[in-house]
Motif scaffolding. Structure first.
Motif: not given
Length: 390
Positions: A291-295, A158-161, A141-143, A311-317
């Motif tokens: 995130l999902f994938a068909r079937n 978008v990066l994860a997809a 993953g990423v942070e 206390g930092e704002t972060a977004t990860g996947f």
């Protein structure tokens, strides 16, 4: 060209069934182990190409650091041991996200923000789930730490997809939710703590009858949230028609912007929205993704916005590699060329430069090279001049 594996197709599940390994743990055999390693490195390569620097936290560390902040949510899933050196309790990591946040707040506290970090590694949990019975699995993953702009959420989603799509996974969909939307509606209608808890439980179960009975003045709006789950654009159209309190209306506005930007950046990605969903996203403080994938059963990964213990704002996947592997198209084992005893090493070197894998006999073999190659599990053999398929 058809190829075959040199080893049994069994990936180790029979060991667990036979009691050789604990439930939820397994051996991963060739060629699957190699495929997983390659997929992990390709995902990391996709992340580093976008400026995410790789970090490698330890598998085990002091318990209190793993349980800091939202780490408490996984406290019941942690294996614990006593460190014989320090005499302090240590824990085996259940998730890598919080370790990356610790690194950002300590070893990299002076690094320029936003800080982009990537990781890959194994995690261990006390129990599996119905969809993922494995107790040990790989996370990749990423942070993105130190950025609170909507652009950070768009970038990570978008990066994860894109990274998963680059492996050959088809039919990807990104399900977006906002764990703060329902609480904002509940708070605006003045539900007491007991009512609020009951309404959240009903939402969690997606039980419309219970929600109608427990939701009080907020019930009509909350019921509409359940009904609006589906394609993002349609769901947003429905949300904009609702009479929402100011805090909830602002959340919907942010969702609208996010969906527009994600769809523009990844037009082939199916984007859905579940405005009433918050289960599993309790520690998130903003837009969240799955995130999902068909079937393919279960989620490939999930993430979103949160606040680090510092206390930092972060977004990860975080991507779950076992699920990603199930979503990949069928793969053929690599071609393996059988080299008879006495084949010059220079021949093997040349074959490998040409892209062939080689399996060299170390003792005098039968004169029937084809039979010997088949017995060794190879797909080709060297006749002294050329590579021959079996």
């Amino acid at each position: 060209m058809a190829t075959r594996s040199r080893t049994p197709a069994n990936d180790g599940d029979s060991n667990a069934a036979a009691g050789l390994l604990p439930a939820g743990l397994r051996d991963v055999l060739p060629p699957r182990a190699e495929w997983e390693a390659q997929a992990s490195e390709r995902l990391i390569a996709s992340f580093t190409a976008q400026g995410y620097a790789r970090v490698k936290p330890p598998l085990i560390e002091f318990e209190e650091t793993l349980l800091a902040g939202s780490g408490q949510d996984l406290a019941g899933q942690m294996f614990r041991v006593m460190d014989p050196v320090s005499q302090r309790m240590m824990g085996l990591r259940t998730d890598i996200t919080l370790q990356v946040a610790r690194i950002a707040a300590s070893r990299m506290k002076d690094a320029v923000r936003p800080l982009r970090l990537a990781y890959a590694g194994q995690v261990l949990r006390v129990r599996g789930t119905q969809l993922r019975p494995e107790r040990q699995f790989a996370q990749v993953g990423v942070e993105l730490i130190g950025a609170d702009a909507l652009a950070a959420d768009v970038e990570v989603a978008v990066l994860a997809a894109e990274a998963v799509a680059s492996l050959g996974v088809a039919g990807l969909s990104l399900d977006i939710t906002q764990p703060l939307l329902a609480p904002a509606i509940i708070a605006a209608h003045g539900l007491d703590p007991k009512q609020a808890k009951a309404a959240r439980r009903a939402l969690d179960r997606k039980d419309a009858a219970e929600l109608k009975a427990a939701g009080g003045a907020a019930a009509p709006t909350l019921l509409k949230l359940l009904a609006l789950a589906g394609p993002a654009k349609t769901a947003l159209e429905g949300l904009k028609k609702l009479k929402l309190p100011d805090a909830a209306a602002k959340i919907v506005g942010d969702l609208d912007k996010l969906v527009a930007e994600v769809s523009a950046a990844a037009p082939d990605l199916l984007v859905t929205l579940d405005p009433g969903e918050f289960r599993g996203f309790e520690y998130h403080t903003g837009i969240a993704f799955t995130l999902f994938a068909r079937n393919v059963r279960g989620e490939l990964g999930r993430g979103g916005r949160y606040v680090t213990p510092a206390g930092e704002t972060a977004t990860g996947f975080t991507l779950y590699l076992d699920s990603v592997m199930r979503a990949l198209p069928p793969q053929a084992a690599p071609a393996m060329v059988y080299l008879p005893f006495g084949t010059p090493r220079s021949t093997a070197v040349k074959l490998r430069k040409d892209g062939h894998a080689t399996w060299a006999a170390l003792d005098q073999e039968s004169t029937d090279m084809k039979k010997a190659a088949k017995a060794a599990g190879c797909s080709h053999w060297w006749d002294g001049k050329t590579v021959q398929p079996l």
